[in-house]
Design a protein around this motif. Structure first.
Motif: not given
Length: 317
Positions: A176-183, A199-205, A208-213
């Protein structure tokens, strides 16, 4: 007695047939018809469920109140847009469309006609995820792993739009936050598209999320781990299990709780939610706007993966 809502399914392949079965089982819904480009397939499913088989989905306009659209992704916009323009409530399978322009066109059409647009992000209805989400306050770190064996079905899109988009939607609903940086990185293995991605997603809050598929793995895995202050939660979405470890903020004692969910019919819950939203006029759990957000991030991840592949391919020449 409530008046039955008239329903139909467009596209009764592997997934669409289950949509039709769930709609046919609802007491307050009448499954009027199924439509498919394969006329024999439509007749087979219609005979099984006791409804009409339509060769042309366009004939559904004016004959139904709601439709589940389970055609290939590249036809989502054409089919859903025409039905929305005809004043029909639509549940379209994920991803909502191929492009953001197509997604925006569906959102505009739904608003113009005052009808509902829902998107089939099924994992939101997984009971293990719903129980986990109910405990969250401010997630700090989210780790998602989604692995599948290789199948010819679904390869019209890359692994990000095929599998990872499920977890992208879950992560967006939790952060529930704006996305900051994605790699991101990814690789081609069994197809000319992306078959494995991370993918690694860093949110403004600060989350940090790490997703593998992967769609080239031996065994299916759908696991989700979420960390927040004083709590760690691990959900096995495949097996329907949830483990939560909490620290008491006063005394520091550790408590563990494990749950197993036997009723895991997420598709039934999704369709029931859609039907209830149509009756009440309230937004469905996963509205068109949610589908658009998930698509936007998924497309960005795919772009980053392809750009990285091109850089390394060029360097190897």
């Amino acid at each position: 007695m409530k008046k039955k809502l008239r329903a139909a399914v467009v596209g009764v392949g592997y997934l669409g047939q289950f949509h039709a079965e769930k709609l046919a089982a609802l007491q307050d819904v009448e499954l009027v018809a199924v439509a498919d480009a394969d006329a024999a397939r439509a007749k087979q499913i219609a005979a099984k469920l006791g409804c009409e088989a339509r060769a042309d989905w366009r004939t559904l306009a004016g004959a139904v109140d709601l439709v589940c659209v389970a055609v290939p992704t590249d036809s989502h916009h054409e089919v859903a847009r025409a039905l929305l323009d005809a004043g029909v409530h639509v549940l379209v399978e994920k991803p909502i469309t191929r492009t953001l322009e197509e997604a925006d066109a569906l959102l505009d059409a739904a608003r113009a006609k005052g009808v509902l647009l829902a998107v089939g992000h099924l994992e939101r209805f997984n009971p293990a995820f719903r129980a986990l989400a109910a405990t969250l306050e401010r997630p700090l770190f989210i780790d998602c792993e989604r692995l599948s064996g290789f199948k010819q079905r679904g390869i019209d899109v890359d692994v990000v739009l095929d599998l990872m988009i499920h977890d992208i939607d879950l992560v967006l609903s939790m952060a529930k936050s704006e996305i900051g940086q994605v790699s991101a990185c990814g690789f081609q293995v069994m197809t000319d598209s992306i078959d494995i991605a991370n993918v690694r997603i860093e949110f403004a809050s600060g989350c940090v999320a790490n997703l593998s598929a992967s769609r080239v793995s031996q065994s299916p895995v759908r696991k989700l781990r979420v960390f927040q202050t004083d709590q760690y939660a691990s959900a096995d979405l495949q097996a329907g299990k949830l483990r939560i470890v909490r620290r008491d903020r006063g005394g520091g004692a550790i408590a563990e709780d494990e749950s197993a969910f036997t009723d895991r019919d997420a598709l039934r819950a999704e369709i029931e939610n859609f039907v209830a939203a149509v009756r009440s006029g309230r937004p469905p759990l996963v509205a068109g706007e949610d589908g658009r957000k998930a698509l936007a991030l998924a497309l960005e991840v795919s772009r980053l993966v392809r750009a990285r592949l091109e850089r390394f391919t060029a360097a190897a020449r």
